[in-house]
Write an enzyme that holds these catalytic residues in place. Sequence first.
Site, mmCIF file in Angstrom:
data_model
loop_
_atom_site.group_PDB
_atom_site.id
_atom_site.type_symbol
_atom_site.label_atom_id
_atom_site.label_comp_id
_atom_site.label_asym_id
_atom_site.label_seq_id
_atom_site.Cartn_x
_atom_site.Cartn_y
_atom_site.Cartn_z
ATOM 1 N N HIS A 24 0.832 -1.201 0.000
ATOM 2 C CA HIS A 24 0.000 0.000 0.000
ATOM 3 C C HIS A 24 0.869 1.256 0.000
ATOM 4 O O HIS A 24 0.719 2.146 -0.841
ATOM 5 C CB HIS A 24 -0.924 -0.026 1.224
ATOM 6 C CG HIS A 24 -1.794 1.179 1.383
ATOM 7 N ND1 HIS A 24 -3.133 1.177 1.092
ATOM 8 C CD2 HIS A 24 -1.515 2.443 1.824
ATOM 9 C CE1 HIS A 24 -3.643 2.371 1.326
ATOM 10 N NE2 HIS A 24 -2.680 3.156 1.787
ATOM 11 N N GLU A 25 1.790 1.323 0.964
ATOM 12 C CA GLU A 25 2.642 2.515 1.075
ATOM 13 C C GLU A 25 3.612 2.629 -0.105
ATOM 14 O O GLU A 25 3.939 3.734 -0.542
ATOM 15 C CB GLU A 25 3.409 2.496 2.397
ATOM 16 C CG GLU A 25 2.528 2.516 3.645
ATOM 17 C CD GLU A 25 1.561 3.693 3.701
ATOM 18 O OE1 GLU A 25 1.834 4.737 3.052
ATOM 19 O OE2 GLU A 25 0.520 3.567 4.379
ATOM 20 N N HIS A 45 1.914 4.548 -2.765
ATOM 21 C CA HIS A 45 2.072 5.995 -2.563
ATOM 22 C C HIS A 45 3.445 6.460 -3.043
ATOM 23 O O HIS A 45 3.578 7.470 -3.754
ATOM 24 C CB HIS A 45 1.939 6.339 -1.081
ATOM 25 C CG HIS A 45 0.548 6.316 -0.547
ATOM 26 N ND1 HIS A 45 -0.480 7.050 -1.092
ATOM 27 C CD2 HIS A 45 0.005 5.670 0.521
ATOM 28 C CE1 HIS A 45 -1.591 6.847 -0.402
ATOM 29 N NE2 HIS A 45 -1.320 6.010 0.585
ATOM 30 N N HIS A 69 3.896 6.463 -6.748
ATOM 31 C CA HIS A 69 3.150 7.605 -7.299
ATOM 32 C C HIS A 69 3.977 8.885 -7.162
ATOM 33 O O HIS A 69 4.144 9.649 -8.121
ATOM 34 C CB HIS A 69 1.815 7.737 -6.565
ATOM 35 C CG HIS A 69 0.859 8.681 -7.213
ATOM 36 N ND1 HIS A 69 -0.396 8.935 -6.695
ATOM 37 C CD2 HIS A 69 0.956 9.471 -8.320
ATOM 38 C CE1 HIS A 69 -1.017 9.800 -7.465
ATOM 39 N NE2 HIS A 69 -0.218 10.150 -8.450
#
Length: 588
Positions: free
Chosen positions: A380-381, A384, A387
């Site tokens: 998940h991180e 980020h 991105h």
Amino acid sequence: MERSSIQTKDTWDLSYIYQTNQEFYTDLQKAKDLLQVIYQQKDIFLNDVDSFLKFHEDYIKLSRYIQKLHCFAHLHCDVQPNEQDYQTMYAAILSFYDQVSSTLDFYTVMMIDHSDIITDYLKDERLADYRYSIQEILRQKKHVLSQEMETLVSKTSSISDISSQVFDALRLDYEPVHVDGEEKFLNSATLTEFLKNKNPEVRKEAYHHFFKEYKRFENVFATTLSGVMKKDAFYADVKKFANPLEASLFDDNVPTSLFFKILDKANQQYRPLFHRYNALKKKKLNLETMYNYDLSVPLIEYETKKYTIEECFDIILDVVKIFGDDYVKIIQKARDERWIDYYPHSGKRIGAYSSGCYDTKPYILMNFIGDYNSLSTMIHELGHSAHTYLSCHNQSPVNCDYRIFVAEVASTVNETLLIHYMLEHATSQEEKAYFLYELLENCVGLIFRQPMYADFEHILHTWAQEGKPMSAQMITDLYYQKNAEYFGKDVTMDEYVGYSCFYIPHFYYNYYVYKYTLGMTVALAIVSRILNGDEKQKEAYLNFLKAGGSKDPVDLLKDALVDPIDDQLYDDAFHYFENILNEFEEII
């Protein structure tokens, strides 16, 4: 566990930002000098296009200094809160940021007052990178005050965020939990494990030991939380917005109807699906009374694997190879360049996040304990951080910062891809059922729980706008009531449920939580299409990651082929949950 006992390779390497503390203060001084240079351009930056360009180049350079300085200080403070050198740095950059705000408070007013001249300047190709951000400033015309009032408002910035700063500074200690006669360390990361324990007394003790600390400081947390709500209501009123919600959504150029659409879908139209899921849990767990702290007990008798950090990376690299070699190399950089601070320890900030800027690595804070949730949190991180990395490497410093509105898309796409990967590689019906359950839990957290949070937060903001008092009892009673409605009749609320609202950091972020639901609905659409071989969707998604903040968030998502205004997007997400629930029920 103390930080000193953790191997260096398992901590982040912040020397990429500054190798010594002196380098931090050298850049801080450069930033202070640059601020004066910019201020001296106050009366001339609108004279001609060259002066206008020079001003904005200096302004962006100053912003880069501030972001880099802030990143270095806050990352250190989040893992070493008792190191006063870092606390001093953090205080110094916050103080300087307030100084910048007050010194440059003329900027927006003068830009609005001379919008015709500026519109003409923007035709110059040298300002191409600045067009979107400057047009966003001009869009504020209705909400910009007189110079005198803007100066006054800017002077409040040093006190307006005190409530959020107090929340960030609070570090609670918890009594240990007894498991098989042994005392076990309790914090936010280990709480998750204790709540999965088969022994109801362990679950109850862990839940009580954790949240009774929030009850003990309930007046502090209530004052802190209400302070955030009052701050948001104050600025909304001063800036001539109808309410705090409208003020919050204005920066993203998002209609308030989108917020209420998400709440209506989750909290009204499709909530019976969630209540059906909870009824299934109660039946499967064979509990006469099922408390809210019982809901994390796995429904499947399946011995889940423990993962090392290296094993997590092996899986993650296999999952994301669908995006191509360039994306894979970013994930490898995260490991090789030590972007991640993995393990929980005394004093470390709870939870997980990705934080970085144009001039730093996109660092990740975790509280890794080696379970599937740790693996899921890591990917998940990393979503980020990928991105951020792609934005910063494909956009100029002017346009690299993407809005919070779209921030949860990349992370949720990764997380959803992981679960599909685990389902695909399941070797038994039990294992498949386990990961279907994980997928259900993930959906619950994002498309049901976050809208409940958003509803609670919206009510608090409304109370603040109306001048209604917000005592600890009023806040905790409201949260208790919302949880009771949310979980339904098959779940009994524990006495500490109301106090758990004080634990959630996102309530201090001004209408953040509904964006998780947006991220999940968008992610489900993107993942479903990519897994079905839609190359056009994959290309559009990767271009979205590279686009940073170069357009309005809604336009960025439309370019990614997922329109957040479309009702069908949300209906599809909840029907996806229903289909997974149907499949899960059949298996068990």
